[in-house]
Design an enzyme around this catalytic site. Sequence first.
Site, PDB file in Angstrom:
ATOM      1  N   ASN A   7      32.349  15.856 107.573  1.00 42.07           N
ATOM      2  CA  ASN A   7      33.183  15.729 106.371  1.00 42.07           C
ATOM      3  C   ASN A   7      34.662  15.747 106.803  1.00 42.07           C
ATOM      4  OD1 ASN A   7      34.862  16.596 104.185  1.00 42.07           O
ATOM      5  ND2 ASN A   7      33.033  17.127 103.037  1.00 42.07           N
ATOM      6  N   ASP A   9      37.359  15.328 104.771  1.00 42.00           N
ATOM      7  CA  ASP A   9      38.307  15.567 103.665  1.00 42.00           C
ATOM      8  C   ASP A   9      39.583  16.258 104.145  1.00 42.00           C
ATOM      9  OD1 ASP A   9      36.441  14.574 101.920  1.00 42.00           O
ATOM     10  OD2 ASP A   9      35.794  16.530 101.175  1.00 42.00           O
ATOM     11  N   HIS A  10      39.413  17.216 105.078  1.00 43.95           N
ATOM     12  CA  HIS A  10      40.582  18.016 105.441  1.00 43.95           C
ATOM     13  C   HIS A  10      41.508  17.334 106.441  1.00 43.95           C
ATOM     14  CE1 HIS A  10      39.355  20.899 102.646  1.00 43.95           C
ATOM     15  NE2 HIS A  10      38.207  21.133 103.256  1.00 43.95           N
ATOM     16  N   ARG A  18      52.142  16.342 104.052  1.00 37.44           N
ATOM     17  CA  ARG A  18      53.420  15.692 104.343  1.00 37.44           C
ATOM     18  C   ARG A  18      53.690  14.486 103.436  1.00 37.44           C
ATOM     19  NH1 ARG A  18      56.649  16.667 109.052  1.00 37.44           N
ATOM     20  NH2 ARG A  18      56.858  18.899 108.801  1.00 37.44           N
ATOM     21  N   HIS A  43      34.694  13.261 100.042  1.00 39.93           N
ATOM     22  CA  HIS A  43      34.516  13.664  98.644  1.00 39.93           C
ATOM     23  C   HIS A  43      35.687  13.093  97.842  1.00 39.93           C
ATOM     24  CE1 HIS A  43      33.808  17.331  95.735  1.00 39.93           C
ATOM     25  NE2 HIS A  43      33.818  16.174  95.101  1.00 39.93           N
ATOM     26  N   ARG A  45      37.411  13.496  94.985  1.00 39.42           N
ATOM     27  CA  ARG A  45      37.533  14.486  93.907  1.00 39.42           C
ATOM     28  C   ARG A  45      38.241  13.909  92.690  1.00 39.42           C
ATOM     29  NH1 ARG A  45      36.877  19.864  93.791  1.00 39.42           N
ATOM     30  NH2 ARG A  45      35.821  20.725  95.569  1.00 39.42           N
ATOM     31  N   ARG A  49      42.680  15.355  95.439  1.00 38.89           N
ATOM     32  CA  ARG A  49      43.534  16.257  96.222  1.00 38.89           C
ATOM     33  C   ARG A  49      43.486  15.973  97.723  1.00 38.89           C
ATOM     34  NH1 ARG A  49      40.007  21.760  95.643  1.00 38.89           N
ATOM     35  NH2 ARG A  49      40.183  21.275  93.455  1.00 38.89           N
ATOM     36  N   HIS A  50      42.429  15.310  98.182  1.00 39.81           N
ATOM     37  CA  HIS A  50      42.445  14.914  99.609  1.00 39.81           C
ATOM     38  C   HIS A  50      42.172  13.417  99.767  1.00 39.81           C
ATOM     39  CE1 HIS A  50      38.312  16.186  98.967  1.00 39.81           C
ATOM     40  NE2 HIS A  50      38.593  17.456  99.075  1.00 39.81           N
ATOM     41  N   GLU A  70      30.661  11.824  98.374  1.00 42.41           N
ATOM     42  CA  GLU A  70      30.346  12.874  97.404  1.00 42.41           C
ATOM     43  C   GLU A  70      31.095  12.588  96.110  1.00 42.41           C
ATOM     44  OE1 GLU A  70      31.403  16.616  99.075  1.00 42.41           O
ATOM     45  OE2 GLU A  70      29.985  16.429 100.695  1.00 42.41           O
ATOM     46  N   THR A 100      36.793  24.915  96.667  1.00 42.91           N
ATOM     47  CA  THR A 100      35.783  24.042  97.271  1.00 42.91           C
ATOM     48  C   THR A 100      34.557  24.065  96.361  1.00 42.91           C
ATOM     49  OG1 THR A 100      34.488  23.633  99.282  1.00 42.91           O
ATOM     50  CG2 THR A 100      34.922  25.936  98.754  1.00 42.91           C
ATOM     51  N   THR A 101      33.534  23.249  96.672  1.00 45.88           N
ATOM     52  CA  THR A 101      32.342  23.182  95.810  1.00 45.88           C
ATOM     53  C   THR A 101      31.603  24.516  95.861  1.00 45.88           C
ATOM     54  OG1 THR A 101      32.230  20.915  96.604  1.00 45.88           O
ATOM     55  CG2 THR A 101      30.430  21.663  95.207  1.00 45.88           C
ATOM     56  N   GLU A 151      20.622  18.040  99.213  1.00 43.68           N
ATOM     57  CA  GLU A 151      21.419  18.787 100.195  1.00 43.68           C
ATOM     58  C   GLU A 151      21.474  20.233  99.696  1.00 43.68           C
ATOM     59  OE1 GLU A 151      24.835  16.998 101.899  1.00 43.68           O
ATOM     60  OE2 GLU A 151      25.861  18.916 102.145  1.00 43.68           O
ATOM     61  N   HIS A 192      27.688  23.170 103.724  1.00 46.32           N
ATOM     62  CA  HIS A 192      28.711  24.042 103.147  1.00 46.32           C
ATOM     63  C   HIS A 192      28.894  25.329 103.929  1.00 46.32           C
ATOM     64  CE1 HIS A 192      31.629  25.561 100.357  1.00 46.32           C
ATOM     65  NE2 HIS A 192      31.709  24.328  99.937  1.00 46.32           N
ATOM     66  N   GLY A 193      30.119  25.505 104.381  1.00 43.15           N
ATOM     67  CA  GLY A 193      30.511  26.752 105.042  1.00 43.15           C
ATOM     68  C   GLY A 193      29.945  26.932 106.442  1.00 43.15           C
ATOM     69  N   GLY A 214      32.248  20.221 107.544  1.00 39.18           N
ATOM     70  CA  GLY A 214      33.633  19.752 107.486  1.00 39.18           C
ATOM     71  C   GLY A 214      34.665  20.752 107.934  1.00 39.18           C
ATOM     72  N   HIS A 215      34.926  21.745 107.093  1.00 42.64           N
ATOM     73  CA  HIS A 215      36.076  22.626 107.284  1.00 42.64           C
ATOM     74  C   HIS A 215      36.100  23.274 108.666  1.00 42.64           C
ATOM     75  CE1 HIS A 215      38.638  26.195 106.684  1.00 42.64           C
ATOM     76  NE2 HIS A 215      39.333  25.355 105.929  1.00 42.64           N
TER      77      HIS A 215
HETATM   78  N1  PXP Z   1      28.273  19.209 101.706  1.00 42.36           N
HETATM   79  C1  PXP Z   1      28.778  19.132 100.453  1.00 42.36           C
HETATM   80  C2  PXP Z   1      27.906  18.547  99.390  1.00 42.36           C
HETATM   81  C3  PXP Z   1      30.093  19.555 100.166  1.00 42.36           C
HETATM   82  O1  PXP Z   1      30.571  19.468  98.905  1.00 42.36           O
HETATM   83  C4  PXP Z   1      30.893  20.044 101.215  1.00 42.36           C
HETATM   84  C5  PXP Z   1      32.318  20.458 100.951  1.00 42.36           C
HETATM   85  O2  PXP Z   1      33.037  19.410 100.403  1.00 42.36           O
HETATM   86  C6  PXP Z   1      30.342  20.092 102.509  1.00 42.36           C
HETATM   87  C7  PXP Z   1      29.011  19.696 102.713  1.00 42.36           C
HETATM   88  C8  PXP Z   1      31.123  20.571 103.687  1.00 42.36           C
HETATM   89  O3  PXP Z   1      31.430  21.916 103.556  1.00 42.36           O
HETATM   90  P1  PXP Z   1      32.392  22.600 104.603  1.00 42.36           P
HETATM   91  O4  PXP Z   1      33.688  21.877 104.543  1.00 42.36           O
HETATM   92  O5  PXP Z   1      32.470  24.007 104.147  1.00 42.36           O
HETATM   93  O6  PXP Z   1      31.737  22.444 105.972  1.00 42.36           O
END
Ligand code: PXP
Length: 238
Positions: A7, A9-10, A18, A43, A45, A49-50, A70, A100-101, A151, A192-193, A214-215
């Site tokens: 992911n 997004d970040h 910036r 994602h 959104r 935002r990203h 997403e 976050t979700t 998921e 997630h996480g 992702g994060h």
């Molecule tokens: N899967 C889904 C469906 C998500 O919404 C997210 C966060 O946008 C992730 C995975 C990735 O989560 P993380 O950034 O915490 O790894």
Amino acid sequence: MKRLGVNIDHVATLRNARGEYHPDPCYAAKFLKKIGIDSITIHLREDRRHIKDSDAKKICSIKDLLVNLEISTRNEIVKNALKIKPNYICIVPENRKEITTEGGLDLKKNKNKIKKILKLFKDKRIRTSLFINPSLKDIKIADEIGADCVEIHTGKFANLVKSRKNFQNELKRIKNSSKFGNLMGLEIHAGHGLDYEATKILSRVDEIKEFNIGHFIIGESVFFGIRKVINNFKKILS
Ligand code: PXP
């Protein structure tokens, strides 16, 4: 070998800080493809935002790259996603104020709406997935309304692992949901996480075929570089 979806997004979050062009999420997608990830997740959104619509379009036009988009159930987002034409979509709940979700979809409440959205994408041969909590009831509904994949939201599990608390009950819920979903013919993903340790534990659940992370990948890359971090995850998932 389990599949690794990254992911990005970040990367866009950092660029947007910036308001200019660097770092470019489209470049990140191409770079990650070159170093062997299985798919890219973005994602779109509601508040953009990203990832922006233009990022999503560019990323989806990269040759031979599998993109998982997403989306929430909002009409405007669904319409845009159909135009953007990703390879996969994953429907997620979205609440404006969340960082976050925060959890899986409320499938019981939104069953009919989500069923209609799934059909729109399935008719275009786009793989469909639903982001759900590890619950047998939700797996049953996901199957009933025709999702290809689910998921499983691993946020609670990952937080227990990170804070060195007992995660066995949550792990059991994830394992049972994965087994049940697999029996129903759904493909099982997790996300997630997740960091190295949480991923290592879940990599032993046979039924989970794909991880979307992702994060932690973007954060850890600040110290060690994204190539190194991806290689570490690939070792864990092999
Ligand atoms: N899967 C889904 C469906 C998500 O919404 C997210 C966060 O946008 C992730 C995975 C990735 O989560 P993380 O950034 O915490 O790894």
